[in-house]
Design a protein around this motif. Structure first.
Motif, PDB file in Angstrom:
ATOM      1  N   ASN A   1       4.634   6.828   1.967  1.00 14.55           N
ATOM      2  CA  ASN A   1       5.150   5.753   2.937  1.00 14.55           C
ATOM      3  C   ASN A   1       4.598   4.509   1.909  1.00 14.55           C
ATOM      4  O   ASN A   1       3.541   4.519   1.095  1.00 14.55           O
TER       5      ASN A   1
ATOM      6  N   MET B   1      -3.413  10.255   8.521  1.00  9.67           N
ATOM      7  CA  MET B   1      -3.910   8.839   8.651  1.00  9.67           C
ATOM      8  C   MET B   1      -4.472   8.831  10.143  1.00  9.67           C
ATOM      9  O   MET B   1      -3.681   8.973  10.945  1.00  9.67           O
TER      10      MET B   1
ATOM     11  N   LEU C   1       9.728   9.408  11.713  1.00  9.33           N
ATOM     12  CA  LEU C   1      10.077   8.449  10.555  1.00  9.33           C
ATOM     13  C   LEU C   1      10.920   9.302   9.421  1.00  9.33           C
ATOM     14  O   LEU C   1       9.954   9.676   8.830  1.00  9.33           O
TER      15      LEU C   1
ATOM     16  N   LEU D   1       1.034  -1.201  -0.059  1.00 16.80           N
ATOM     17  CA  LEU D   1      -0.060  -0.061  -0.142  1.00 16.80           C
ATOM     18  C   LEU D   1       1.093   1.200  -0.001  1.00 16.80           C
ATOM     19  O   LEU D   1       2.037   1.284   0.616  1.00 16.80           O
TER      20      LEU D   1
ATOM     21  N   PHE E   1       5.015   9.271  13.428  1.00 21.33           N
ATOM     22  CA  PHE E   1       4.426   7.881  13.641  1.00 21.33           C
ATOM     23  C   PHE E   1       3.996   7.800  15.108  1.00 21.33           C
ATOM     24  O   PHE E   1       4.851   7.593  15.971  1.00 21.33           O
TER      25      PHE E   1
ATOM     26  N   HIS F   1      -5.617   3.710  13.758  1.00 21.36           N
ATOM     27  CA  HIS F   1      -6.220   2.304  13.130  1.00 21.36           C
ATOM     28  C   HIS F   1      -5.352   1.345  13.681  1.00 21.36           C
ATOM     29  O   HIS F   1      -4.094   1.559  13.823  1.00 21.36           O
TER      30      HIS F   1
ATOM     31  N   ARG G   1       5.292  13.553   1.634  1.00 20.08           N
ATOM     32  CA  ARG G   1       5.923  12.208   2.010  1.00 20.08           C
ATOM     33  C   ARG G   1       5.246  11.058   1.347  1.00 20.08           C
ATOM     34  O   ARG G   1       4.090  11.066   1.209  1.00 20.08           O
TER      35      ARG G   1
ATOM     36  N   ARG H   1       2.773  -5.798   2.646  1.00 24.29           N
ATOM     37  CA  ARG H   1       2.023  -6.687   3.510  1.00 24.29           C
ATOM     38  C   ARG H   1       1.705  -8.118   2.897  1.00 24.29           C
ATOM     39  O   ARG H   1       2.219  -8.180   1.515  1.00 24.29           O
TER      40      ARG H   1
ATOM     41  N   THR I   1       3.775   0.339   2.585  1.00 25.59           N
ATOM     42  CA  THR I   1       3.559  -0.577   3.698  1.00 25.59           C
ATOM     43  C   THR I   1       3.686  -1.983   2.818  1.00 25.59           C
ATOM     44  O   THR I   1       2.424  -2.232   2.283  1.00 25.59           O
TER      45      THR I   1
ATOM     46  N   HIS J   1      -2.162   2.974  15.507  1.00 28.38           N
ATOM     47  CA  HIS J   1      -1.139   3.802  15.221  1.00 28.38           C
ATOM     48  C   HIS J   1      -1.877   4.801  13.928  1.00 28.38           C
ATOM     49  O   HIS J   1      -2.723   4.641  13.775  1.00 28.38           O
TER      50      HIS J   1
ATOM     51  N   ASP K   1      -3.847  -2.551  11.662  1.00 29.97           N
ATOM     52  CA  ASP K   1      -3.884  -3.180  10.142  1.00 29.97           C
ATOM     53  C   ASP K   1      -4.242  -4.566  10.702  1.00 29.97           C
ATOM     54  O   ASP K   1      -3.287  -5.381  10.762  1.00 29.97           O
TER      55      ASP K   1
ATOM     56  N   ASN L   1       1.155   5.382   0.250  1.00 32.11           N
ATOM     57  CA  ASN L   1       0.307   6.583   0.634  1.00 32.11           C
ATOM     58  C   ASN L   1       1.191   7.771   0.486  1.00 32.11           C
ATOM     59  O   ASN L   1       2.447   7.858   0.607  1.00 32.11           O
TER      60      ASN L   1
ATOM     61  N   ILE M   1      -0.670   9.067  11.801  1.00 36.46           N
ATOM     62  CA  ILE M   1      -0.109  10.017  11.275  1.00 36.46           C
ATOM     63  C   ILE M   1      -0.643  11.154  11.642  1.00 36.46           C
ATOM     64  O   ILE M   1      -1.764  11.415  10.604  1.00 36.46           O
TER      65      ILE M   1
ATOM     66  N   TYR N   1       1.352  11.629   1.365  1.00 40.21           N
ATOM     67  CA  TYR N   1       0.874  12.796   2.340  1.00 40.21           C
ATOM     68  C   TYR N   1       1.411  14.034   1.596  1.00 40.21           C
ATOM     69  O   TYR N   1       2.533  14.353   1.269  1.00 40.21           O
TER      70      TYR N   1
HETATM   71  O1  LIG Z   1       2.273   6.431   6.631  1.00 40.77           O
HETATM   72  C1  LIG Z   1       2.742   5.639   7.582  1.00 40.77           C
HETATM   73  O2  LIG Z   1       3.940   5.856   8.033  1.00 40.77           O
HETATM   74  C2  LIG Z   1       1.690   4.861   8.204  1.00 40.77           C
HETATM   75  C3  LIG Z   1       0.816   4.171   7.103  1.00 40.77           C
HETATM   76  C4  LIG Z   1       0.026   3.141   7.660  1.00 40.77           C
HETATM   77  O3  LIG Z   1      -0.418   2.946   8.863  1.00 40.77           O
HETATM   78  C5  LIG Z   1      -0.849   2.139   6.907  1.00 40.77           C
HETATM   79  O4  LIG Z   1      -0.570   2.382   5.645  1.00 40.77           O
HETATM   80  O5  LIG Z   1      -1.603   1.210   7.251  1.00 40.77           O
END
Ligand SMILES: O=C(O)CCC(=O)C(=O)O
Ligand SMILES: [Fe+2]
Length: 213
Positions: free
Chosen positions: A201, A126, A169, A115, A153, A129, A199, A205, A203, A187, A131, A117, A189, A119
């Motif tokens: 990010n 964010m 981060l 995923l 974070f 939540h 930014r 998975r 993830t 967690h 995951d 993201n 943001i 920003y």
């Molecule tokens: O942007 C981040 O560092 C966190 C991203 C996150 O928590 C997520 O994609 O579930």
């Protein structure tokens, strides 16, 4: 003589001392030049979208852009959003390979999706939540790479109200969450007051399609 491997600096990772969680941080996963290059490639090549999600029955736009890439069967559903994977790009495969080479214990996670993201500035965020969707399995392993502006974070324990943690981060850093982390912690943001450049990010998975709820 044992030849030093390119990835000896895997020992640079620090384990965060958190109750009921397993989180490791590699601040220098990529050097600045490599991180700059990957940021530019991903910023330009990714088909960024602002998705509509449903929270507490209300439809709203996510306060950031995102994209979902992975193996063809790695479908992911969260907050009423059904994501069909876009194919892996060379840049995404290169990052996945670098993570698996440098932290070989992650090979057994068989990451099959990522995923992304984006920003755009300090207003993007964010919310809290975990995951913990069914298709991520019981103890998700998530490898989170940050490129671009540093953001905080934040983590908070679900039942011990006093337990919380914040970590900035940085550009080129990798954070690994595993074990019971998603079961016991949230967690987020948060928005920032100070101006912030974009930014990205990522993830990585593992989706188990047969476990989807
Ligand atoms: O942007 C981040 O560092 C966190 C991203 C996150 O928590 C997520 O994609 O579930
Ligand atoms: Fe998350």
């Amino acid at each position: 003589m044992v030849q030093a491997s390119l990835f000896d600096s895997a020992q640079d990772g620090e384990h965060l001392a958190l109750t009921d969680a397993s989180v490791s941080y590699y601040p220098d996963f990529y050097d600045k030049t490599t991180a700059d290059t990957l940021f530019r490639i991903l910023e330009n090549e990714t088909p960024w979208r602002q998705e509509q999600i449903i929270i507490a029955g209300l439809k709203r736009s996510q306060p950031r852009l995102s994209a979902w890439h992975g193996d063809a069967n790695a479908h992911y559903t969260y907050s009423g959003l059904h994501l069909n994977p876009l194919p892996w790009s060379p840049a995404l495969l290169r990052i996945k390979r670098d993570i698996e080479l440098r932290i070989p214990s992650l090979l057994s996670s068989n990451f099959n999706s990522v995923l992304l993201n984006y920003y755009r500035d300090q207003q993007d965020s964010m919310g809290w939540h975990s995951d913990d969707e069914a298709e991520l399995g019981p103890k998700p392993v998530i490898a989170s790479l940050t490129l671009g502006c540093s953001r905080v974070f934040a983590m908070k324990h679900k039942s011990h109200k006093g337990l919380h943690y914040k970590i900035s981060l940085v550009h080129g850093s990798l954070l690994i969450m595993s074990g019971d982390t998603q079961q016991h912690w949230l967690h987020a943001i948060a928005k920032e007051k100070e101006a912030c450049q974009p930014r990205i990010n990522l993830t990585f998975r593992t989706i188990f399609p047969l476990l989807a709820g």
